[in-house]
Design a protein around this motif. Structure first.
Motif, PDB file in Angstrom:
ATOM      1  N   ILE A  44       0.824  -1.206   0.000  1.00 30.15           N
ATOM      2  CA  ILE A  44       0.000   0.000   0.000  1.00 30.15           C
ATOM      3  C   ILE A  44       0.859   1.257   0.000  1.00 30.15           C
ATOM      4  O   ILE A  44       0.588   2.211  -0.717  1.00 30.15           O
ATOM      5  N   SER A  45       1.917   1.260   0.831  1.00 30.99           N
ATOM      6  CA  SER A  45       2.747   2.463   0.888  1.00 30.99           C
ATOM      7  C   SER A  45       4.134   2.174   1.436  1.00 30.99           C
ATOM      8  O   SER A  45       4.325   1.269   2.242  1.00 30.99           O
ATOM      9  N   PHE A  46       5.092   2.965   0.939  1.00 27.25           N
ATOM     10  CA  PHE A  46       6.444   3.050   1.474  1.00 27.25           C
ATOM     11  C   PHE A  46       7.099   4.253   0.812  1.00 27.25           C
ATOM     12  O   PHE A  46       6.642   4.721  -0.231  1.00 27.25           O
ATOM     13  N   ASP A  47       8.131   4.784   1.436  1.00 27.37           N
ATOM     14  CA  ASP A  47       8.808   5.977   0.928  1.00 27.37           C
ATOM     15  C   ASP A  47       9.888   5.561  -0.071  1.00 27.37           C
ATOM     16  O   ASP A  47      10.900   4.970   0.312  1.00 27.37           O
ATOM     17  N   THR A  48       9.674   5.883  -1.329  1.00 29.85           N
ATOM     18  CA  THR A  48      10.607   5.480  -2.393  1.00 29.85           C
ATOM     19  C   THR A  48      11.917   6.267  -2.368  1.00 29.85           C
ATOM     20  O   THR A  48      12.820   5.947  -3.124  1.00 29.85           O
ATOM     21  N   GLN A  53      11.682  -1.392  -3.677  1.00 26.51           N
ATOM     22  CA  GLN A  53      11.198  -2.767  -3.657  1.00 26.51           C
ATOM     23  C   GLN A  53      11.981  -3.559  -4.687  1.00 26.51           C
ATOM     24  O   GLN A  53      12.100  -3.153  -5.847  1.00 26.51           O
ATOM     25  N   SER A  83      10.711   5.313   6.879  1.00 20.61           N
ATOM     26  CA  SER A  83       9.600   4.937   6.009  1.00 20.61           C
ATOM     27  C   SER A  83       8.736   3.897   6.690  1.00 20.61           C
ATOM     28  O   SER A  83       9.246   2.928   7.251  1.00 20.61           O
ATOM     29  N   GLU A  84       7.427   4.112   6.630  1.00 20.05           N
ATOM     30  CA  GLU A  84       6.510   3.054   7.034  1.00 20.05           C
ATOM     31  C   GLU A  84       6.244   2.198   5.796  1.00 20.05           C
ATOM     32  O   GLU A  84       5.998   2.720   4.709  1.00 20.05           O
ATOM     33  N   VAL A  85       6.337   0.896   5.967  1.00 21.19           N
ATOM     34  CA  VAL A  85       5.996  -0.048   4.911  1.00 21.19           C
ATOM     35  C   VAL A  85       4.673  -0.666   5.325  1.00 21.19           C
ATOM     36  O   VAL A  85       4.565  -1.255   6.394  1.00 21.19           O
ATOM     37  N   LYS A  86       3.660  -0.510   4.480  1.00 23.50           N
ATOM     38  CA  LYS A  86       2.328  -1.009   4.821  1.00 23.50           C
ATOM     39  C   LYS A  86       1.808  -1.908   3.705  1.00 23.50           C
ATOM     40  O   LYS A  86       1.858  -1.547   2.533  1.00 23.50           O
ATOM     41  N   THR A 106       7.892   0.107  10.577  1.00 20.91           N
ATOM     42  CA  THR A 106       8.599   1.358  10.337  1.00 20.91           C
ATOM     43  C   THR A 106      10.083   1.055  10.207  1.00 20.91           C
ATOM     44  O   THR A 106      10.664   0.376  11.072  1.00 20.91           O
TER      45      THR A 106
END
Length: 111
Positions: A44-48, A53, A83-86, A106
């Protein structure tokens, strides 16, 4: 290809904060439902700007057709930051149905 260390996390690590260094790898190993159920893990989300990935794969628990197993979602750190990885485990074809499971972690990336 990364040159750092690898950190393995599983479902019991949900909602934790972990520290990595630039070029370290993060492998999320989450239980996968049998493909016939329609449930998949979706990022769903993470800070690129902090993470990239790398790869996703499914390792079946046995050789039976339609067996579940483990989904492995790989990342590596490319810069300092947080970064939160969701992820959610859901049926993409049923967007109005709530997720079966969620997973978040996180990541703090250091020099």
């Amino acid at each position: 290809m990364t040159t750092g260390n690898t950190m393995l996390l599983n479902e019991s690590d949900a909602n934790k904060t972990v520290e990595l260094h630039i070029n370290d790898e993060l492998d999320l190993m989450l239980p996968a439902n049998p493909p016939a159920t329609g449930y998949v893990w979706e990022l769903i989300s993470f800070d690129t700007t902090v993470l990239v990935q790398d790869d996703t794969c499914l390792i079946a628990s046995d050789k039976a057709i339609g067996a579940g197993g483990i989904s492995i979602i790989k990342f590596h750190t490319i810069a300092t930051g947080q970064s939160e990885v969701k992820l959610i485990c859901h049926k993409p074809v049923e967007p109005d149905t709530p997720p079966l499971k969620t997973f978040a972690v996180t990541v703090i990336s250091k020099q």
